[in-house]
Write a protein that holds these residues in place. Structure first.
Motif, mmCIF file in Angstrom:
data_model
loop_
_atom_site.group_PDB
_atom_site.id
_atom_site.type_symbol
_atom_site.label_atom_id
_atom_site.label_comp_id
_atom_site.label_asym_id
_atom_site.label_seq_id
_atom_site.Cartn_x
_atom_site.Cartn_y
_atom_site.Cartn_z
ATOM 1 N N ALA A 146 0.826 -1.211 0.000
ATOM 2 C CA ALA A 146 0.000 0.000 0.000
ATOM 3 C C ALA A 146 0.857 1.256 0.000
ATOM 4 O O ALA A 146 0.518 2.251 -0.653
ATOM 5 C CB ALA A 146 -0.927 -0.005 1.214
ATOM 6 N N LEU A 147 1.984 1.225 0.720
ATOM 7 C CA LEU A 147 2.863 2.390 0.749
ATOM 8 C C LEU A 147 3.440 2.685 -0.630
ATOM 9 O O LEU A 147 3.769 3.835 -0.940
ATOM 10 C CB LEU A 147 3.991 2.176 1.759
ATOM 11 N N GLU A 148 3.552 1.654 -1.461
ATOM 12 C CA GLU A 148 4.034 1.838 -2.829
ATOM 13 C C GLU A 148 2.892 2.194 -3.778
ATOM 14 O O GLU A 148 2.992 3.128 -4.575
ATOM 15 C CB GLU A 148 4.722 0.557 -3.315
ATOM 16 N N ASN A 149 1.796 1.456 -3.674
ATOM 17 C CA ASN A 149 0.714 1.594 -4.650
ATOM 18 C C ASN A 149 -0.124 2.848 -4.465
ATOM 19 O O ASN A 149 -0.734 3.337 -5.422
ATOM 20 C CB ASN A 149 -0.203 0.371 -4.587
ATOM 21 N N TYR A 150 -0.177 3.358 -3.238
ATOM 22 C CA TYR A 150 -1.047 4.504 -2.961
ATOM 23 C C TYR A 150 -0.261 5.687 -2.407
ATOM 24 O O TYR A 150 -0.724 6.407 -1.525
ATOM 25 C CB TYR A 150 -2.161 4.087 -1.994
ATOM 26 N N GLN A 151 0.922 5.894 -2.967
ATOM 27 C CA GLN A 151 1.751 7.009 -2.516
ATOM 28 C C GLN A 151 1.057 8.351 -2.703
ATOM 29 O O GLN A 151 1.326 9.304 -1.965
ATOM 30 C CB GLN A 151 3.078 7.018 -3.278
ATOM 31 N N HIS A 152 0.163 8.430 -3.689
ATOM 32 C CA HIS A 152 -0.510 9.707 -3.954
ATOM 33 C C HIS A 152 -1.433 10.122 -2.813
ATOM 34 O O HIS A 152 -1.827 11.291 -2.729
ATOM 35 C CB HIS A 152 -1.313 9.616 -5.256
ATOM 36 N N LEU A 153 -1.761 9.180 -1.918
ATOM 37 C CA LEU A 153 -2.615 9.509 -0.780
ATOM 38 C C LEU A 153 -1.809 9.981 0.431
ATOM 39 O O LEU A 153 -2.385 10.431 1.420
ATOM 40 C CB LEU A 153 -3.451 8.290 -0.374
ATOM 41 N N ILE A 154 -0.484 9.872 0.355
ATOM 42 C CA ILE A 154 0.387 10.219 1.478
ATOM 43 C C ILE A 154 1.086 11.542 1.190
ATOM 44 O O ILE A 154 1.828 11.666 0.215
ATOM 45 C CB ILE A 154 1.431 9.117 1.725
ATOM 46 N N LEU A 155 0.844 12.520 2.029
ATOM 47 C CA LEU A 155 1.440 13.838 1.851
ATOM 48 C C LEU A 155 2.816 13.890 2.500
ATOM 49 O O LEU A 155 3.083 13.198 3.476
ATOM 50 C CB LEU A 155 0.544 14.912 2.475
ATOM 51 N N GLN A 156 3.665 14.739 1.959
ATOM 52 C CA GLN A 156 4.982 14.950 2.536
ATOM 53 C C GLN A 156 4.986 16.254 3.323
ATOM 54 O O GLN A 156 4.500 17.279 2.851
ATOM 55 C CB GLN A 156 6.051 15.005 1.443
ATOM 56 N N TYR A 157 5.518 16.186 4.523
ATOM 57 C CA TYR A 157 5.620 17.373 5.371
ATOM 58 C C TYR A 157 6.865 18.161 4.980
ATOM 59 O O TYR A 157 7.900 17.561 4.689
ATOM 60 C CB TYR A 157 5.703 16.940 6.836
ATOM 61 N N PRO A 158 6.784 19.522 4.961
ATOM 62 C CA PRO A 158 5.641 20.379 5.287
ATOM 63 C C PRO A 158 4.668 20.503 4.119
ATOM 64 O O PRO A 158 5.056 20.350 2.963
ATOM 65 C CB PRO A 158 6.304 21.721 5.594
ATOM 66 N N VAL A 159 3.424 20.809 4.445
ATOM 67 C CA VAL A 159 2.391 20.852 3.414
ATOM 68 C C VAL A 159 1.701 22.205 3.296
ATOM 69 O O VAL A 159 1.048 22.484 2.301
ATOM 70 C CB VAL A 159 1.318 19.769 3.663
ATOM 71 N N GLY A 160 1.807 23.058 4.319
ATOM 72 C CA GLY A 160 1.162 24.366 4.240
ATOM 73 C C GLY A 160 -0.347 24.259 4.348
ATOM 74 O O GLY A 160 -0.873 23.612 5.251
ATOM 75 N N ASP A 161 -1.052 24.863 3.396
ATOM 76 C CA ASP A 161 -2.517 24.881 3.406
ATOM 77 C C ASP A 161 -3.044 23.537 2.915
ATOM 78 O O ASP A 161 -3.002 23.235 1.719
ATOM 79 C CB ASP A 161 -3.021 26.014 2.510
ATOM 80 N N LEU A 162 -3.566 22.731 3.823
ATOM 81 C CA LEU A 162 -4.012 21.378 3.484
ATOM 82 C C LEU A 162 -5.189 21.363 2.516
ATOM 83 O O LEU A 162 -5.415 20.367 1.828
ATOM 84 C CB LEU A 162 -4.388 20.626 4.764
ATOM 85 N N ARG A 163 -5.934 22.425 2.448
ATOM 86 C CA ARG A 163 -7.079 22.460 1.531
ATOM 87 C C ARG A 163 -6.634 22.341 0.082
ATOM 88 O O ARG A 163 -7.360 21.813 -0.768
ATOM 89 C CB ARG A 163 -7.869 23.758 1.719
ATOM 90 N N GLN A 164 -5.430 22.827 -0.196
ATOM 91 C CA GLN A 164 -4.979 22.922 -1.579
ATOM 92 C C GLN A 164 -4.483 21.599 -2.160
ATOM 93 O O GLN A 164 -4.164 21.535 -3.349
ATOM 94 C CB GLN A 164 -3.872 23.981 -1.682
ATOM 95 N N VAL A 165 -4.433 20.542 -1.358
ATOM 96 C CA VAL A 165 -3.981 19.249 -1.891
ATOM 97 C C VAL A 165 -5.119 18.502 -2.584
ATOM 98 O O VAL A 165 -4.884 17.473 -3.218
ATOM 99 C CB VAL A 165 -3.369 18.359 -0.783
ATOM 100 N N PHE A 166 -6.338 19.026 -2.487
ATOM 101 C CA PHE A 166 -7.493 18.348 -3.058
ATOM 102 C C PHE A 166 -7.928 18.993 -4.375
ATOM 103 O O PHE A 166 -7.696 20.181 -4.606
ATOM 104 C CB PHE A 166 -8.665 18.375 -2.075
ATOM 105 N N THR A 167 -8.584 18.200 -5.202
ATOM 106 C CA THR A 167 -9.121 18.701 -6.468
ATOM 107 C C THR A 167 -10.161 19.781 -6.229
ATOM 108 O O THR A 167 -10.289 20.725 -7.014
ATOM 109 C CB THR A 167 -9.752 17.545 -7.270
#
Length: 241
Positions: free
Chosen positions: A42-63
């Motif tokens: 899962a850590l390999e297949n769904y990397q797009h669901l895992i954010l890297q810190y720092p992220v700033g405004d979390l709202r902006q990671v979504f479509t």
């Protein structure tokens, strides 16, 4: 990202507030735990669901960054968080957790469900909140956190006046802070602090716990508490100004 998380899974317990680069008292401990095969994948297949810190405004990671944002601190294995994201597709969810198997299990279940409104982050929640714009969070959830039972560890509890001031700052007016615990001394501690916050209103009335809401899924720690005969205490507070 996956290599970093997998390496963390084999680390010893770390006293982060004793490290030179992290002088602030933290509310969590990292503990080593093995990953099963599906979690490693899962850590390999769904990397797009895992954010890297720092992220700033979390709202902006979504479509759809304009949608209401719920942030859950310490989601454990993530099953209840995934269920909430499934049931509320018009709301965005961020889960913050430092337990690597929990992160892996959460993204596995979210990935299998093809959820696009959920992201997770391995970080100190306090630092993440500090980087968020003020009045940007619709709901902050804290379900069955470590009660830090020893008096010398009370400073680690998430619900203290200093940290709740930060929560108030980041919640939008009308937003909510929802906490739950089965540890009665911590429940009393929470209620005393939350009822005396200037910008929070107890939606159950001052001095009262909130009736357990049907929309909060049963968590693993809650089930353990019930089996042990513990009372479940929910607290729901609204940001009023």
């Amino acid at each position: 990202m996956s290599d970093l998380l997998q390496n963390q899974a084999s680390n010893e317990i770390t006293e982060l507030d004793n490290l030179p680069e992290h002088r602030e008292i933290v509310t969590f401990m990292r503990r080593s735990a093995p990953l099963n095969t599906s979690q490693r994948q899962a850590l390999e297949n769904y990397q797009h669901l895992i954010l890297q810190y720092p992220v700033g405004d979390l709202r902006q990671v979504f479509t759809h960054p304009e949608r209401p944002l719920t942030v859950e601190i310490g989601f454990g294995m993530g099953r209840s968080l995934v269920l909430m994201a499934k049931e509320n597709p018009q709301r965005n969810y961020i889960g913050i957790e430092v337990h690597v198997p929990g992160i892996a299990q959460c993204v596995y279940e979210a990935g299998m469900a093809e959820l696009e409104n959920l992201r997770v982050l391995d970080a100190d929640a306090i630092q993440v909140l500090k980087e968020m714009p003020d009045a940007s969070i619709d709901c902050l959830q804290l379900y069955f956190p470590d009660p830090w039972q020893k008096k010398r560890h009370f400073k680690r509890r998430f619900v203290v006046h200093e940290r709740m001031a930060l929560v108030e700052q980041k919640l939008r007016t009308g937003g909510t802070f929802h906490a739950a615990t089965d540890w009665e001394p911590y429940a009393e501690w929470m209620l005393d602090i939350l009822d005396n916050r200037p910008n929070l209103k107890n939606l159950a009335g001052k001095g009262n716990c909130y009736p357990r809401p049907d929309w909060r899924p049963l968590t693993k720690f809650e089930k353990r508490g019930i089996e042990a005969g513990h009372r479940i205490n929910d607290f729901l507070f609204e940001k009023i100004n």
